[in-house]
Design an enzyme around this catalytic site. Sequence first.
Site, mmCIF file in Angstrom:
data_model
loop_
_atom_site.group_PDB
_atom_site.id
_atom_site.type_symbol
_atom_site.label_atom_id
_atom_site.label_comp_id
_atom_site.label_asym_id
_atom_site.label_seq_id
_atom_site.Cartn_x
_atom_site.Cartn_y
_atom_site.Cartn_z
ATOM 1 N N CYS A 286 0.826 -1.199 0.000
ATOM 2 C CA CYS A 286 0.000 0.000 0.000
ATOM 3 C C CYS A 286 0.867 1.259 0.000
ATOM 4 O O CYS A 286 1.873 1.325 0.687
ATOM 5 C CB CYS A 286 -0.941 0.086 1.195
ATOM 6 S SG CYS A 286 -2.104 -1.262 1.295
ATOM 7 N N ARG B 29 4.161 -0.222 -4.569
ATOM 8 C CA ARG B 29 3.802 -0.727 -3.240
ATOM 9 C C ARG B 29 2.480 -1.485 -3.236
ATOM 10 O O ARG B 29 2.086 -2.056 -2.209
ATOM 11 C CB ARG B 29 3.705 0.435 -2.248
ATOM 12 C CG ARG B 29 4.970 1.256 -2.150
ATOM 13 C CD ARG B 29 4.819 2.311 -1.095
ATOM 14 N NE ARG B 29 4.623 1.698 0.210
ATOM 15 C CZ ARG B 29 5.603 1.343 1.027
ATOM 16 N NH1 ARG B 29 6.841 1.540 0.682
ATOM 17 N NH2 ARG B 29 5.334 0.791 2.183
ATOM 18 N N TRP C 8 -2.712 -2.743 -1.699
ATOM 19 C CA TRP C 8 -2.329 -4.155 -1.861
ATOM 20 C C TRP C 8 -3.128 -4.889 -0.803
ATOM 21 O O TRP C 8 -2.856 -4.764 0.394
ATOM 22 C CB TRP C 8 -0.832 -4.327 -1.634
ATOM 23 C CG TRP C 8 -0.324 -5.691 -1.970
ATOM 24 C CD1 TRP C 8 0.100 -6.128 -3.182
ATOM 25 C CD2 TRP C 8 -0.149 -6.779 -1.061
ATOM 26 N NE1 TRP C 8 0.510 -7.439 -3.090
ATOM 27 C CE2 TRP C 8 0.366 -7.865 -1.809
ATOM 28 C CE3 TRP C 8 -0.385 -6.971 0.302
ATOM 29 C CZ2 TRP C 8 0.658 -9.105 -1.248
ATOM 30 C CZ3 TRP C 8 -0.097 -8.211 0.868
ATOM 31 C CH2 TRP C 8 0.415 -9.258 0.097
ATOM 32 N N ASN D 13 -1.693 1.927 5.707
ATOM 33 C CA ASN D 13 -0.841 0.831 5.235
ATOM 34 C C ASN D 13 -0.463 0.026 6.457
ATOM 35 O O ASN D 13 0.068 0.570 7.419
ATOM 36 C CB ASN D 13 0.417 1.418 4.567
ATOM 37 C CG ASN D 13 1.478 0.354 4.316
ATOM 38 O OD1 ASN D 13 1.150 -0.816 4.131
ATOM 39 N ND2 ASN D 13 2.736 0.765 4.304
ATOM 40 N N GLY D 14 -0.747 -1.283 6.416
ATOM 41 C CA GLY D 14 -0.415 -2.147 7.550
ATOM 42 C C GLY D 14 -1.565 -3.078 7.848
ATOM 43 O O GLY D 14 -2.461 -3.259 7.018
ATOM 44 N N GLU E 43 18.160 -17.030 -7.516
ATOM 45 C CA GLU E 43 17.752 -15.676 -7.879
ATOM 46 C C GLU E 43 17.208 -15.660 -9.316
ATOM 47 O O GLU E 43 16.203 -15.004 -9.606
ATOM 48 C CB GLU E 43 18.957 -14.729 -7.708
ATOM 49 C CG GLU E 43 18.720 -13.282 -8.072
ATOM 50 C CD GLU E 43 17.590 -12.596 -7.310
ATOM 51 O OE1 GLU E 43 17.058 -13.148 -6.340
ATOM 52 O OE2 GLU E 43 17.211 -11.482 -7.736
ATOM 53 N N LYS F 5 13.311 -14.643 -10.354
ATOM 54 C CA LYS F 5 12.978 -13.591 -11.327
ATOM 55 C C LYS F 5 11.976 -14.116 -12.349
ATOM 56 O O LYS F 5 10.998 -13.457 -12.680
ATOM 57 C CB LYS F 5 14.230 -13.075 -12.068
ATOM 58 C CG LYS F 5 15.228 -12.303 -11.249
ATOM 59 C CD LYS F 5 14.773 -10.915 -10.840
ATOM 60 C CE LYS F 5 14.174 -10.939 -9.478
ATOM 61 N NZ LYS F 5 14.939 -10.435 -8.368
ATOM 62 N N GLU G 227 8.477 -14.608 -10.665
ATOM 63 C CA GLU G 227 7.699 -13.458 -10.214
ATOM 64 C C GLU G 227 7.222 -12.541 -11.331
ATOM 65 O O GLU G 227 6.175 -11.940 -11.208
ATOM 66 C CB GLU G 227 8.393 -12.679 -9.094
ATOM 67 C CG GLU G 227 9.622 -11.925 -9.454
ATOM 68 C CD GLU G 227 10.208 -11.152 -8.260
ATOM 69 O OE1 GLU G 227 9.491 -10.824 -7.312
ATOM 70 O OE2 GLU G 227 11.419 -10.865 -8.306
ATOM 71 N N HIS H 103 18.485 -36.702 -7.251
ATOM 72 C CA HIS H 103 17.798 -37.295 -6.093
ATOM 73 C C HIS H 103 16.295 -37.029 -6.123
ATOM 74 O O HIS H 103 15.647 -37.078 -5.094
ATOM 75 C CB HIS H 103 18.409 -36.758 -4.792
ATOM 76 C CG HIS H 103 19.832 -37.159 -4.603
ATOM 77 N ND1 HIS H 103 20.214 -38.418 -4.189
ATOM 78 C CD2 HIS H 103 20.984 -36.476 -4.831
ATOM 79 C CE1 HIS H 103 21.541 -38.487 -4.143
ATOM 80 N NE2 HIS H 103 22.034 -37.314 -4.539
ATOM 81 N N LYS I 146 6.235 -4.253 -3.762
ATOM 82 C CA LYS I 146 7.673 -4.031 -3.627
ATOM 83 C C LYS I 146 8.136 -4.264 -2.199
ATOM 84 O O LYS I 146 9.152 -4.892 -1.962
ATOM 85 C CB LYS I 146 8.004 -2.603 -4.079
ATOM 86 C CG LYS I 146 9.472 -2.237 -3.992
ATOM 87 C CD LYS I 146 10.269 -2.928 -5.074
ATOM 88 C CE LYS I 146 11.740 -2.583 -5.037
ATOM 89 N NZ LYS I 146 12.532 -3.587 -5.779
HETATM 90 C C1 AGP Z 1 12.583 -9.749 -5.371
HETATM 91 O O1 AGP Z 1 12.562 -9.579 -6.736
HETATM 92 C C2 AGP Z 1 11.368 -9.517 -4.629
HETATM 93 N N1 AGP Z 1 10.439 -8.689 -5.176
HETATM 94 C C3 AGP Z 1 11.354 -9.822 -3.154
HETATM 95 O O2 AGP Z 1 11.721 -11.153 -3.014
HETATM 96 C C4 AGP Z 1 12.227 -8.943 -2.216
HETATM 97 O O3 AGP Z 1 13.576 -9.184 -2.468
HETATM 98 C C5 AGP Z 1 11.866 -9.262 -0.760
HETATM 99 O O4 AGP Z 1 10.526 -8.962 -0.547
HETATM 100 C C6 AGP Z 1 12.746 -8.556 0.229
HETATM 101 O O5 AGP Z 1 12.650 -7.175 0.139
HETATM 102 P P1 AGP Z 1 13.692 -6.229 0.874
HETATM 103 O O6 AGP Z 1 15.022 -6.474 0.273
HETATM 104 O O7 AGP Z 1 13.180 -4.848 0.642
HETATM 105 O O8 AGP Z 1 13.685 -6.612 2.322
#
Ligand code: AGP
Length: 613
Positions: free
Chosen positions: A2, A32, A80, A106-107, A486, A490, A493, A509, A608
């Site tokens: 949010c 956000r 969100w 937000n929260g 990683e 990517k 997501e 395995h 984010k």
């Molecule tokens: C990565 O592409 C993500 N969107 C997500 O995993 C992110 O890295 C994670 O939420 C941690 O965020 P931060 O580094 O702001 O703590």
Amino acid sequence: MCGIIGIVVSKGAIKERLGSVLRKCLKNLEYRGYDSVGFAIINWNNELIVRRSKGKIDEVSRKLGFDDYDGHTGIAHTRWATHGKPSDVNAHPHIDCTKKIAVVHNGVIENYQELKRELLMKGHVFTSETDTEVIAHLIEEYKKKGIGTYEALKEAIRHLKGAYALAVIDKDEPGKIFFARNTSPLVIGIGKNEGVMFIASDIPAFLEYTNHVIVLNDGEIGFITSSQVFLEHINYGIVNVNERIRVVDWTPEMAKKAGYPHYMLKEIHEQPLALSSTLAGIGSEAHKLAELIASSKYVYLTGAGTSYHACLIAEYLLNDLVGIKATAFIASEYGRFRKSIARNDLLIAVSQSGETIDTLMAVRRAKNKGAIIAAISNVIDSAIPRESHIAVYTRAGPEIGVAATKTFTTQVLLLTWIIIKAAEIKGELSPKRTSEMLDLLKKIPDIVNTTIRITEPSARKISSEIALKTNAYYLGRGLAVPISMEGALKLKEIAYIHAEAYPAGESKHGPIALVEEGFPVFFTILSDEYKDLIIANIEEMRARGAWIITVAPKDHEKAFSISSFAFKMPRLEYWAETIPYIIPYQLIAYYTSITRGYDPDKPRNLAKTVTVE
Ligand code: AGP
């Protein structure tokens, strides 16, 4: 999760209509959350106008005519969803029964059901399924005692449990935005021009208008007018506002797309610059952390998502270069170490935003046990650095794309630098070897620049085939495992393709059972002890019909001869290869997402910054 923006202006202080400024600022917070949008404006006749709808900012603001509304006080929100599905009625702002008070939040209010029950019994009528709506009704309820909005908000805060960043306006007290913060981020922007004041979830929201900010702490509450900030701590009293003003060196251009179709692509291309800025920013705090590491028996690292992958790289290097026992754990899994984290253990918390609640909670719990906390973050004065004993910043500039790119490579660069220094302090590396290694790190921005140039056309080309797949494996050994993780994250997501990463030796395995003709398997090979051993793993996959894509040092002929697609990478020392070797995976995910018709900046179901546990 949010985004909140609030603005108070005096007559003539800005040329544009308030609705249009709110919309522009909100757009900068879209990363956000983006499932619904709304605003509340007190117009120049002191009427309260509230408009809200399900959908993304551009579409909703067109539909509701955001830009047509003017006034002196306004708040807006991009959502969100946590409580209540994305819908028009659940969109913020939420209002009270008298339709005078509007709240954006937000929260998560943990005790909202209990509060709602009490308010319902007192005759309040609720129109949404959200936790937020109770706040508007609570303020209304306390105002009945004859107190002003600010005092009523203070009363309400005392009854809320959970996380909140709040902005509240009230038709009875036009010209003020009331706010409160607990756990969720909130920043005040002091307008450069007299007569404009901002409040927002994050600095990029108002960067076009001001870089003079006050980052709020937990427990702080207050209000802004067009020319004044009143701030106090709910328990400790009035705060001297002038002492808290900071000037940030981010420019609005840094937070815009600069001609790229998406923030993510811009941020991928910005990596050479971001990495140079990380190197240039290394100072006494990084040295201090290296000393702390060198004097520690055991180091824990924690983070979430991409930041956790950076922790895994650091864990490996701490073992390999410094000879220190290190364990990286996913922040939300703190419980695994609840008993073992002890007084004076070092915990390095890695978080781009510095606000991820899982990481923040792990920090708080370890701190309560007497651990020494070091933060690696990109956002100065955010919660995790503020609650840590020492904070080292990546200085990558604002990252808007939901998928972390430049913040990952800068985290890895910074951690690698600190670990090399720790190894020198501990006597594991000679001064000569240390300076050789640090010299190689200094070349990384240029190497990354070349890597982007060389790998982008291939990534674009291969993405049309990957876009047709439904699954993929990412395999590697040693330090290549976190790179694979990683890469897989990517693709998942932003391209919505199921992707899994494994240590290559582990694939036989179990995971290999899924492999059939054309199944894509990405192999990452570094210049380390595993570079020949992994060939057998490629052969095993190839024998089952897998489509092999290999990212390996450019002279690894053996690997390329048995692969269907090759990314020929610079040969460096293995520990420095982690940074450029992620580049092709970032680009593959980006172009695959585009080919499949998605918006890589706004992946579904994601935000984010994740500020709910
Ligand atoms: C990565 O592409 C993500 N969107 C997500 O995993 C992110 O890295 C994670 O939420 C941690 O965020 P931060 O580094 O702001 O703590």
